[in-house]
Design a protein around this motif. Sequence first.
Motif, PDB file in Angstrom:
ATOM      1  N   ASN A  38       0.810  -1.218   0.000  1.00 47.04           N
ATOM      2  CA  ASN A  38       0.000   0.000   0.000  1.00 47.04           C
ATOM      3  C   ASN A  38       0.843   1.268   0.000  1.00 47.04           C
ATOM      4  OD1 ASN A  38       0.898   0.328   2.617  1.00 47.04           O
ATOM      5  ND2 ASN A  38      -1.019  -0.256   3.576  1.00 47.04           N
ATOM      6  N   ALA A  39       2.174   1.108  -0.041  1.00 47.77           N
ATOM      7  CA  ALA A  39       3.047   2.286  -0.084  1.00 47.77           C
ATOM      8  C   ALA A  39       4.439   1.855  -0.522  1.00 47.77           C
ATOM      9  CB  ALA A  39       3.125   2.946   1.292  1.00 47.77           C
ATOM     10  N   GLY A  40       5.192   2.832  -1.027  1.00 46.41           N
ATOM     11  CA  GLY A  40       6.543   2.546  -1.506  1.00 46.41           C
ATOM     12  C   GLY A  40       7.434   1.980  -0.419  1.00 46.41           C
ATOM     13  N   MET A  41       7.158   2.357   0.847  1.00 45.86           N
ATOM     14  CA  MET A  41       8.067   1.958   1.916  1.00 45.86           C
ATOM     15  C   MET A  41       7.915   0.503   2.333  1.00 45.86           C
ATOM     16  SD  MET A  41       5.907   1.579   4.604  1.00 45.86           S
ATOM     17  CE  MET A  41       7.143   1.408   5.882  1.00 45.86           C
ATOM     18  N   ASN A  42       6.837  -0.165   1.929  1.00 42.24           N
ATOM     19  CA  ASN A  42       6.580  -1.530   2.415  1.00 42.24           C
ATOM     20  C   ASN A  42       7.789  -2.446   2.254  1.00 42.24           C
ATOM     21  OD1 ASN A  42       3.064  -1.831   1.345  1.00 42.24           O
ATOM     22  ND2 ASN A  42       4.012  -0.648   2.979  1.00 42.24           N
ATOM     23  N   LEU A  66      -1.847  -0.864  -4.042  1.00 39.94           N
ATOM     24  CA  LEU A  66      -3.273  -1.170  -4.104  1.00 39.94           C
ATOM     25  C   LEU A  66      -3.880  -0.873  -2.743  1.00 39.94           C
ATOM     26  CD1 LEU A  66      -5.640  -2.207  -5.700  1.00 39.94           C
ATOM     27  CD2 LEU A  66      -4.932  -4.528  -5.233  1.00 39.94           C
ATOM     28  N   ARG A  67      -4.767   0.100  -2.730  1.00 41.36           N
ATOM     29  CA  ARG A  67      -5.380   0.448  -1.451  1.00 41.36           C
ATOM     30  C   ARG A  67      -6.822  -0.039  -1.428  1.00 41.36           C
ATOM     31  NH1 ARG A  67      -2.384   6.010   0.666  1.00 41.36           N
ATOM     32  NH2 ARG A  67      -0.391   4.935   0.952  1.00 41.36           N
ATOM     33  N   ALA A  68      -6.948  -1.306  -1.132  1.00 38.54           N
ATOM     34  CA  ALA A  68      -8.269  -1.921  -1.003  1.00 38.54           C
ATOM     35  C   ALA A  68      -8.135  -2.962   0.090  1.00 38.54           C
ATOM     36  CB  ALA A  68      -8.671  -2.586  -2.316  1.00 38.54           C
ATOM     37  N   GLU A  89       0.294   4.403  -8.847  1.00 40.87           N
ATOM     38  CA  GLU A  89       1.752   4.330  -8.822  1.00 40.87           C
ATOM     39  C   GLU A  89       2.264   5.398  -7.869  1.00 40.87           C
ATOM     40  OE1 GLU A  89       3.584   3.868 -12.930  1.00 40.87           O
ATOM     41  OE2 GLU A  89       1.490   4.206 -13.441  1.00 40.87           O
ATOM     42  N   MET A  90       3.106   4.965  -6.923  1.00 39.64           N
ATOM     43  CA  MET A  90       3.619   5.918  -5.946  1.00 39.64           C
ATOM     44  C   MET A  90       5.084   6.229  -6.232  1.00 39.64           C
ATOM     45  SD  MET A  90       3.846   5.655  -1.799  1.00 39.64           S
ATOM     46  CE  MET A  90       2.107   5.804  -1.437  1.00 39.64           C
ATOM     47  N   LEU A  91       5.363   7.508  -6.426  1.00 40.64           N
ATOM     48  CA  LEU A  91       6.742   7.955  -6.603  1.00 40.64           C
ATOM     49  C   LEU A  91       7.309   8.182  -5.214  1.00 40.64           C
ATOM     50  CD1 LEU A  91       5.934  10.716  -9.266  1.00 40.64           C
ATOM     51  CD2 LEU A  91       6.611   8.353  -9.714  1.00 40.64           C
ATOM     52  N   PHE A 158       0.248  11.991  10.894  1.00 42.16           N
ATOM     53  CA  PHE A 158       1.091  10.957  11.488  1.00 42.16           C
ATOM     54  C   PHE A 158       0.812   9.689  10.696  1.00 42.16           C
ATOM     55  CE2 PHE A 158       2.800   7.818  14.266  1.00 42.16           C
ATOM     56  CZ  PHE A 158       3.849   8.469  14.909  1.00 42.16           C
ATOM     57  N   TRP A 159       1.834   9.184   9.997  1.00 46.27           N
ATOM     58  CA  TRP A 159       1.584   8.115   9.039  1.00 46.27           C
ATOM     59  C   TRP A 159       2.037   6.754   9.543  1.00 46.27           C
ATOM     60  CZ3 TRP A 159       3.377   4.229   5.885  1.00 46.27           C
ATOM     61  CH2 TRP A 159       2.531   3.856   4.824  1.00 46.27           C
ATOM     62  N   SER A 160       1.186   5.732   9.307  1.00 46.20           N
ATOM     63  CA  SER A 160       1.613   4.353   9.562  1.00 46.20           C
ATOM     64  C   SER A 160       1.080   3.484   8.435  1.00 46.20           C
ATOM     65  CB  SER A 160       1.041   3.855  10.889  1.00 46.20           C
ATOM     66  OG  SER A 160      -0.291   3.433  10.687  1.00 46.20           O
ATOM     67  N   TRP A 200       2.004  15.240  -2.304  1.00 48.02           N
ATOM     68  CA  TRP A 200       3.225  14.534  -1.869  1.00 48.02           C
ATOM     69  C   TRP A 200       3.224  14.448  -0.355  1.00 48.02           C
ATOM     70  CZ3 TRP A 200       8.564  15.838  -4.499  1.00 48.02           C
ATOM     71  CH2 TRP A 200       9.449  14.770  -4.303  1.00 48.02           C
ATOM     72  N   ASN A 201       3.529  13.276   0.143  1.00 49.12           N
ATOM     73  CA  ASN A 201       3.590  13.066   1.584  1.00 49.12           C
ATOM     74  C   ASN A 201       5.013  12.696   1.984  1.00 49.12           C
ATOM     75  OD1 ASN A 201       2.906  12.623   4.231  1.00 49.12           O
ATOM     76  ND2 ASN A 201       2.061  10.568   3.884  1.00 49.12           N
ATOM     77  N   LEU A 202       5.608  13.476   2.880  1.00 47.75           N
ATOM     78  CA  LEU A 202       6.958  13.171   3.357  1.00 47.75           C
ATOM     79  C   LEU A 202       6.828  12.649   4.781  1.00 47.75           C
ATOM     80  CD1 LEU A 202       8.675  16.560   2.358  1.00 47.75           C
ATOM     81  CD2 LEU A 202       8.105  14.658   0.876  1.00 47.75           C
ATOM     82  N   VAL A 203       7.240  11.398   4.986  1.00 51.52           N
ATOM     83  CA  VAL A 203       7.117  10.824   6.327  1.00 51.52           C
ATOM     84  C   VAL A 203       8.486  10.806   6.982  1.00 51.52           C
ATOM     85  CG1 VAL A 203       6.317   8.865   7.689  1.00 51.52           C
ATOM     86  CG2 VAL A 203       5.243   9.360   5.498  1.00 51.52           C
ATOM     87  N   PHE A 204       8.526  11.295   8.193  1.00 53.80           N
ATOM     88  CA  PHE A 204       9.770  11.274   8.964  1.00 53.80           C
ATOM     89  C   PHE A 204       9.709  10.045   9.847  1.00 53.80           C
ATOM     90  CE2 PHE A 204       8.477  15.869   8.457  1.00 53.80           C
ATOM     91  CZ  PHE A 204       9.175  16.017   7.258  1.00 53.80           C
ATOM     92  N   ILE A 224      13.764   8.604   6.081  1.00 49.72           N
ATOM     93  CA  ILE A 224      12.814   9.349   5.253  1.00 49.72           C
ATOM     94  C   ILE A 224      12.056   8.374   4.353  1.00 49.72           C
ATOM     95  CG2 ILE A 224      12.640  10.914   3.261  1.00 49.72           C
ATOM     96  CD1 ILE A 224      13.040  12.394   5.876  1.00 49.72           C
ATOM     97  N   ASP A 225      10.751   8.585   4.258  1.00 56.62           N
ATOM     98  CA  ASP A 225       9.894   7.801   3.357  1.00 56.62           C
ATOM     99  C   ASP A 225       8.931   8.789   2.724  1.00 56.62           C
ATOM    100  OD1 ASP A 225       7.696   6.364   2.302  1.00 56.62           O
ATOM    101  OD2 ASP A 225       6.793   6.206   4.305  1.00 56.62           O
ATOM    102  N   THR A 226       9.021   8.967   1.414  1.00 61.26           N
ATOM    103  CA  THR A 226       8.078   9.903   0.802  1.00 61.26           C
ATOM    104  C   THR A 226       7.240   9.191  -0.243  1.00 61.26           C
ATOM    105  OG1 THR A 226       9.141  10.728  -1.214  1.00 61.26           O
ATOM    106  CG2 THR A 226      10.005  11.549   0.894  1.00 61.26           C
ATOM    107  N   GLY A 227       6.095   9.766  -0.518  1.00 66.93           N
ATOM    108  CA  GLY A 227       5.216   9.160  -1.510  1.00 66.93           C
ATOM    109  C   GLY A 227       4.378  10.202  -2.212  1.00 66.93           C
ATOM    110  N   ALA A 228       4.491  10.222  -3.544  1.00 72.98           N
ATOM    111  CA  ALA A 228       3.686  11.139  -4.352  1.00 72.98           C
ATOM    112  C   ALA A 228       2.881  10.302  -5.331  1.00 72.98           C
ATOM    113  CB  ALA A 228       4.587  12.108  -5.105  1.00 72.98           C
TER     114      ALA A 228
HETATM  115  N1  SER Z   1       4.307   6.004   3.211  1.00 72.70           N
HETATM  116  C1  SER Z   1       3.754   7.317   2.952  1.00 72.70           C
HETATM  117  C2  SER Z   1       2.428   7.238   2.224  1.00 72.70           C
HETATM  118  O1  SER Z   1       2.083   6.210   1.771  1.00 72.70           O
HETATM  119  C3  SER Z   1       4.725   8.116   2.123  1.00 72.70           C
HETATM  120  O2  SER Z   1       5.226   7.333   1.084  1.00 72.70           O
HETATM  121  O3  SER Z   1       1.753   8.222   2.131  1.00 72.70           O
END
Ligand code: SER
Length: 847
Positions: A38-42, A66-68, A89-91, A158-160, A200-204, A224-228
């Motif tokens: 569900n995110a690039g960081m997985n 895929l967010r389902a 697609e998440m950049l 606050f992202w998880s 764009w979301n920048l997660v610290f 750092i984990d970002t997602g656009a």
């Molecule tokens: N993990 C964060 C998000 O999905 C940034 O990539 O929004």
Amino acid sequence: MDTPTIRKAFLDFFTARGHEHVPSAPLVPNDPTLLFTNAGMNQFKPYFQGEQTPPYKRAVTIQKCLRAGGKHNDLDEVGRTRRHLTFFEMLGNFSFGDYYKEKACPWAWELVTDAFGLDSDRLWVTIFDTDDEAFEIWRDVVGVPAERIIRMGAKDNFWSMGVAGPCGPCSEICIDLGDAFGDASERGPAGNEERYLEIWNLVFMENECNAAIEPVGPLPKRNIDTGAGLERIAMVLQGKDHIFDTDLLGGLVRRAGELTGTRYGDSETSDIALRILADHARAIAFAVADGVLPSNQERGYVLRAIMRRAVRHARGLGHRDPVLKGLVDAVVEAMGPAYPELEQRRDLIVEVAGREEARFDETLRQGLTLLTAEVERARRGSRTIPGEVAFKLHDTFGFPIDLTAEIASESGLTVDRDGFEALMHDQRERARAARTGADAGEVSAALAEAAARSGPTEFVGYEGLVARGRVVALTDGGRSLPAASEGDEVELVLDRTPFYPEGGGQVGDRGVIVAPSGRAEVLDTRRVADGLIAHRVRITDGEVALDDEVEAAVDADFRAGCERAHTATHILHWVLRDRIGEHATQAGSLVEPGRLRFDFNHFEPVGDERLAEISDELRTRVLMDDLVRAYETSYDYARQIGAMAIFGEKYGDFVRVVEVGDYSKELCGGTHVPHTGSIGVIVVTSEGSVGANLRRVEALVGRDGLDFLQRRMRVLERAAELLRASPEEVDERLERLLQTHREMERRLHESERAAAEQDAARLAAEAVDVDGARLVVARRDGEVEALRNLAQRLKGRLGSAVVVLGTAGEGRANLVGAVTKDLVERGIAARDVLTPGARLLGGGAGG
Ligand code: SER
């Protein structure tokens, strides 16, 4: 900028800044707690958590998401807002303990203003309430006016991942789309998130959270984990009002329109349906390409829900023809160049989509009829669809609960989800009880204590079948015992054992344990918690006591039988994927001495011809006598060499890889033969369905395989003897014999018919006149059925007649009477005609 240009600009920007371009991970994550990526960081979760050391400090990815299902679930919003998608697609750019906010924020700003050329006056940022550090960087380093930096709470900033894992405060970049998109607000995105679009979301990433998403402590390093969202960036850069008007998605919406005979723009309701179709088609194509097939469980179920929702929306447009095949094909066409896995699996994707649509079509209309009636009832009354109805729709008509809820909500109604869940729970419990019987067994306190005292059991069964060990626990399943004596059945734990505990489909070893003053037969071996291996034993002689030094010996035949079957399973897995397609992956297996059962994902019968080819290939690979190697290595290396892992299974840093020849590589803890030749033979005995998109192959190996073949041969030889032919001629001879048999049956039938006709003619000629009608009375011994036929024939011949026929034999007599229609009209009933005769015989007339 079209989508490919945006992708490239993003990658170029970050690779120029020392980031490793890492490919997208599959949609099915190597993380059993997560349904879909569900995110690039997985894919980097173990790096953030410090569980694995990353081979690079900075990475950039374009990740399929895929967010389902799960916490990040955008299913309900899709089509109804301008900005949501299930598949996207998440950049993203990532730092693993390397740079932090001081670089992440300015770089993000530079990219959107310079490379993407967005007007900085239109940009806003949000930060987490207490994040003064981020505030200062945005204001002082980047130069964002303080009034356009908005502080927000944990819900937004606050992202998880939605499951246990790394998490942290975040900061979003948003763009003001202008007056056409709603009222301006001094609080920007905090006041109107439609107009001030998050891009764009920048997660610290600095915290760790538990499954309840509560922070439980800091991560070893700050990351750092970002997602656009690529599609949102495209919408802004292409000056579109709607995410579905962008280059990629626009084409798919148009295709959905063509396939359903609907024009985009005709009405808001039909537009929503077309957007849902475009979005869902992407989710379906990508999920299937990554190995998910529709089913009734977990990811398969979410995929099925997406597919069925799409079908229902297509039918809602008043169109009856199938649409999913055409739509997913359009996805492959549009996105294949960037995602070759789509091209590679095109046939599979199209096939699976077509089948699921056809399957649902059968029950969709009936289910909708039921639901419409219930909606009417609920409208007038409780305004809630009862749980039983939702359950019935689910169970009988295949309506995923979310689909029922969606349809209900279109009439302003809700569904009693608790009631539904309770019924589902009951059903699952019933199934579970049926599966596991009584022994769902938990680890007893006695075992937990043994584990605490002497640590995990050392398994030495890869090296040999006999080993010395010490008894560290004896229990009756619950309580700890000092000793057990002849006749007792107990659980026995050693500090080291050569007995393989059930796992990976392979059953637990059997054998004997010999103690100084007793002996035990091992009935089964399994792993219990805390690394202990427990033997279920029956004491056959004397006594076995705690702390006894014993000799443990695995039954060599039993183990050898398991090993043959286990290696055969790996070969079978490889051959199936080679011959059927990469989606034909393992879904479950059972490995027993001499036999195996292998379940795999596939949507249709394998077919006799292909099964014969597969069997042939299996035999060849046994004869090749390839080396089988097992070794421990890092999970990363195993992945790099393409070792097959089981979807959804959690693996540690170190894994065991089993290689057969130079072709099959699997993560596996089981025991195997040293060379494929030791398997002797693999005989496939059956192939069939065991559920939706699930097939099962059963096979025998070694001695059992040979015995099976021998038995078959005996039968063949016996048949040959009976036919007085050689075994090679049996089928041909039998075919000829059957043909002759059929011909003789036909002739017999014909001559019986002719004889009956003759008989009828003779009786008709002998008929007597009574009152202008003809009367036949005769005896014909035989079946009553034949008598009835004869009576009918006579009626046909005589015009106006009464027929009475009798048959006798085996202490029983029957009479049959028949009266032509004209006489029935004159008041003559067959029953009356028969009654006097029947009385004479001591019976009655009926029927
Ligand atoms: N993990 C964060 C998000 O999905 C940034 O990539 O929004």
